[in-house]
Design a protein around this motif. Sequence first.
Motif, PDB file in Angstrom:
ATOM      1  N   GLY A 164      42.044  40.027  35.833  1.00 55.67           N
ATOM      2  CA  GLY A 164      42.760  39.569  34.831  1.00 55.67           C
ATOM      3  C   GLY A 164      42.509  38.231  34.226  1.00 55.67           C
ATOM      4  O   GLY A 164      41.981  37.206  35.007  1.00 55.67           O
ATOM      5  N   PRO A 165      42.646  37.760  33.086  1.00 54.78           N
ATOM      6  CA  PRO A 165      42.586  36.406  32.286  1.00 54.78           C
ATOM      7  C   PRO A 165      43.744  35.564  32.938  1.00 54.78           C
ATOM      8  O   PRO A 165      44.726  35.916  33.489  1.00 54.78           O
ATOM      9  CB  PRO A 165      42.848  36.590  31.008  1.00 54.78           C
ATOM     10  N   ASP A 166      43.195  34.078  33.155  1.00 59.16           N
ATOM     11  CA  ASP A 166      43.922  33.068  33.851  1.00 59.16           C
ATOM     12  C   ASP A 166      44.448  33.692  35.299  1.00 59.16           C
ATOM     13  O   ASP A 166      45.351  33.299  35.633  1.00 59.16           O
ATOM     14  CB  ASP A 166      45.265  32.904  32.856  1.00 59.16           C
ATOM     15  N   GLY A 167      43.731  34.384  35.896  1.00 58.96           N
ATOM     16  CA  GLY A 167      43.729  34.660  37.268  1.00 58.96           C
ATOM     17  C   GLY A 167      44.908  35.662  37.707  1.00 58.96           C
ATOM     18  O   GLY A 167      45.318  35.788  38.708  1.00 58.96           O
ATOM     19  N   GLN A 168      45.442  36.656  36.673  1.00 57.24           N
ATOM     20  CA  GLN A 168      46.491  37.411  36.702  1.00 57.24           C
ATOM     21  C   GLN A 168      45.877  38.661  36.172  1.00 57.24           C
ATOM     22  O   GLN A 168      46.121  39.043  34.888  1.00 57.24           O
ATOM     23  CB  GLN A 168      47.564  36.906  36.026  1.00 57.24           C
ATOM     24  N   PRO A 169      45.746  39.752  37.059  1.00 61.09           N
ATOM     25  CA  PRO A 169      45.760  39.464  38.746  1.00 61.09           C
ATOM     26  C   PRO A 169      44.669  38.610  39.019  1.00 61.09           C
ATOM     27  O   PRO A 169      43.763  38.632  38.525  1.00 61.09           O
ATOM     28  CB  PRO A 169      45.652  41.174  39.140  1.00 61.09           C
ATOM     29  N   PRO A 170      44.620  38.319  40.454  1.00 58.68           N
ATOM     30  CA  PRO A 170      43.678  37.615  41.091  1.00 58.68           C
ATOM     31  C   PRO A 170      42.270  38.103  41.035  1.00 58.68           C
ATOM     32  O   PRO A 170      42.143  39.335  41.041  1.00 58.68           O
ATOM     33  CB  PRO A 170      44.186  37.153  42.262  1.00 58.68           C
ATOM     34  N   PRO A 171      41.281  37.369  40.976  1.00 56.26           N
ATOM     35  CA  PRO A 171      40.112  37.877  41.124  1.00 56.26           C
ATOM     36  C   PRO A 171      39.777  38.842  42.537  1.00 56.26           C
ATOM     37  O   PRO A 171      40.211  38.489  43.647  1.00 56.26           O
ATOM     38  CB  PRO A 171      39.036  36.637  41.118  1.00 56.26           C
ATOM     39  N   LEU A 172      38.957  39.936  42.080  1.00 58.63           N
ATOM     40  CA  LEU A 172      38.840  40.797  43.489  1.00 58.63           C
ATOM     41  C   LEU A 172      37.866  40.136  44.333  1.00 58.63           C
ATOM     42  O   LEU A 172      36.837  39.439  43.934  1.00 58.63           O
ATOM     43  CB  LEU A 172      38.126  42.054  42.997  1.00 58.63           C
ATOM     44  N   GLN A 173      38.067  40.300  45.538  1.00 58.35           N
ATOM     45  CA  GLN A 173      37.300  39.827  46.541  1.00 58.35           C
ATOM     46  C   GLN A 173      36.711  40.803  47.339  1.00 58.35           C
ATOM     47  O   GLN A 173      35.473  40.922  48.029  1.00 58.35           O
ATOM     48  CB  GLN A 173      38.290  39.026  47.599  1.00 58.35           C
ATOM     49  N   VAL A 174      37.603  42.208  47.575  1.00 60.05           N
ATOM     50  CA  VAL A 174      36.684  43.255  47.983  1.00 60.05           C
ATOM     51  C   VAL A 174      36.909  44.510  47.233  1.00 60.05           C
ATOM     52  O   VAL A 174      38.034  44.567  46.582  1.00 60.05           O
ATOM     53  CB  VAL A 174      37.310  43.594  49.450  1.00 60.05           C
ATOM     54  N   VAL A 175      36.015  45.385  46.933  1.00 56.42           N
ATOM     55  CA  VAL A 175      36.200  46.602  46.456  1.00 56.42           C
ATOM     56  C   VAL A 175      35.775  47.677  47.367  1.00 56.42           C
ATOM     57  O   VAL A 175      34.621  47.689  47.889  1.00 56.42           O
ATOM     58  CB  VAL A 175      35.399  46.826  45.135  1.00 56.42           C
ATOM     59  N   ILE A 176      36.752  48.538  47.588  1.00 54.53           N
ATOM     60  CA  ILE A 176      36.352  50.115  48.292  1.00 54.53           C
ATOM     61  C   ILE A 176      36.232  51.017  47.337  1.00 54.53           C
ATOM     62  O   ILE A 176      37.095  51.497  46.504  1.00 54.53           O
ATOM     63  CB  ILE A 176      37.504  50.194  49.442  1.00 54.53           C
ATOM     64  N   VAL A 177      34.886  51.582  47.605  1.00 51.05           N
ATOM     65  CA  VAL A 177      34.937  52.903  46.763  1.00 51.05           C
ATOM     66  C   VAL A 177      34.513  53.896  47.634  1.00 51.05           C
ATOM     67  O   VAL A 177      33.548  54.052  48.365  1.00 51.05           O
ATOM     68  CB  VAL A 177      33.642  52.794  45.601  1.00 51.05           C
ATOM     69  N   GLU A 178      35.465  55.189  47.553  1.00 48.61           N
ATOM     70  CA  GLU A 178      35.301  56.296  48.506  1.00 48.61           C
ATOM     71  C   GLU A 178      35.197  57.410  47.579  1.00 48.61           C
ATOM     72  O   GLU A 178      35.451  57.630  46.306  1.00 48.61           O
ATOM     73  CB  GLU A 178      36.572  56.395  49.151  1.00 48.61           C
ATOM     74  N   GLY A 179      34.523  58.589  48.260  1.00 52.14           N
ATOM     75  CA  GLY A 179      34.396  59.767  47.876  1.00 52.14           C
ATOM     76  C   GLY A 179      33.297  60.773  48.399  1.00 52.14           C
ATOM     77  O   GLY A 179      32.649  59.891  49.413  1.00 52.14           O
ATOM     78  N   TRP A 180      33.237  61.931  48.257  1.00 48.42           N
ATOM     79  CA  TRP A 180      32.611  62.677  48.876  1.00 48.42           C
ATOM     80  C   TRP A 180      30.880  62.700  48.780  1.00 48.42           C
ATOM     81  O   TRP A 180      30.033  62.686  49.786  1.00 48.42           O
ATOM     82  CB  TRP A 180      32.872  64.138  48.522  1.00 48.42           C
TER      83      TRP A 180
END
Length: 322
Positions: free
Chosen positions: A163-179
């Motif tokens: 989000g802008p102005d750090g809200q929500p904070p920048p992502l550090q990890v992304v988990i993408v799951e699926g078959w």
Amino acid sequence: MATTPDAPLVSRIIDDKSPICVPFILDRLEKYRAEQARNDPSSPRPFVVGINGVQGVGKTTLVRTLYETLQDRQGLETLVVSIDDFYLTHADQAALAAAHPDNALVQVRGEPGTHDTPLLAQFFDAVCAGEPAHVPEYDKAAFAGQGDRVAPTAGNPGRLVNGPDGQPPPLQVVIVEGWCVAFKSITPAEVERKWQESASSEPSKLASKLHTHKLEHLLLVNERLQAYDAALTSRLDALIHLDAEHTPYVYDWRREQEAALRYARGTGMTDEQVERFVDAYYPAYELFADGVRLGIFPEDKPDRQLRLIISKDRRVKESLIL
């Protein structure tokens, strides 16, 4: 005197996967951050983890534990996103089905080709650049179970990340799951070879579904899968592959899940409905799972993939780092 039905015999999902997977991911994350610090310390790009596994193998339990470890214990801003949330809208799925009316593989959501790959690419373009993005949401109950993407509104634009102005904070990890996460297309000749082998195999020895479809229908799915590589697969920094020791276990595991639902809630698919449901996904397992088993990363990027071979009782039989 009235009696209640016996509880179904369901194989318990024993979480013997997390003790193997969590240390692997933490080790890969540490190496990734060290590489990032050396090569591009100002990069906002998060660490992207893929989790692949057939239905019923235990992905949900693993994802929850991994998220809690990274977000709550490690204090890392972590997003979990499902490949299912990138299915085509109901209108686009209907158009795809109408364009290929005799191809059963694209009449309903499921197979590669029924996801919105431009949206998938757009989302990960933004996320990997550290830019704001709304996480798509898919409602599988819409249109009497045919499903539809939840349309954003002014009052409910969807979950925002970076989000802008750090809200929500920048992502550090992304988990993408699926078959089908990390599935890669194969050559048309390889599709044809697998299709011919399926047609000539003995049903008692191979629960194959490829021969029940026309070759050109399988080739369409294979062609559509090419777009997934650039949109998602090429962006993965690590992969966990929960691999059934024998792929047909997916039918048993899904039947067990639905039997438990019928017992607990009085509703759930019948065994016949389960078989038809899994049939819609099974050709992709047959075509593309071997490629994941061999490893999706190039030789100069070793040790980024963890493959767990899962036995019929859903326990880890063997683990391999590729």
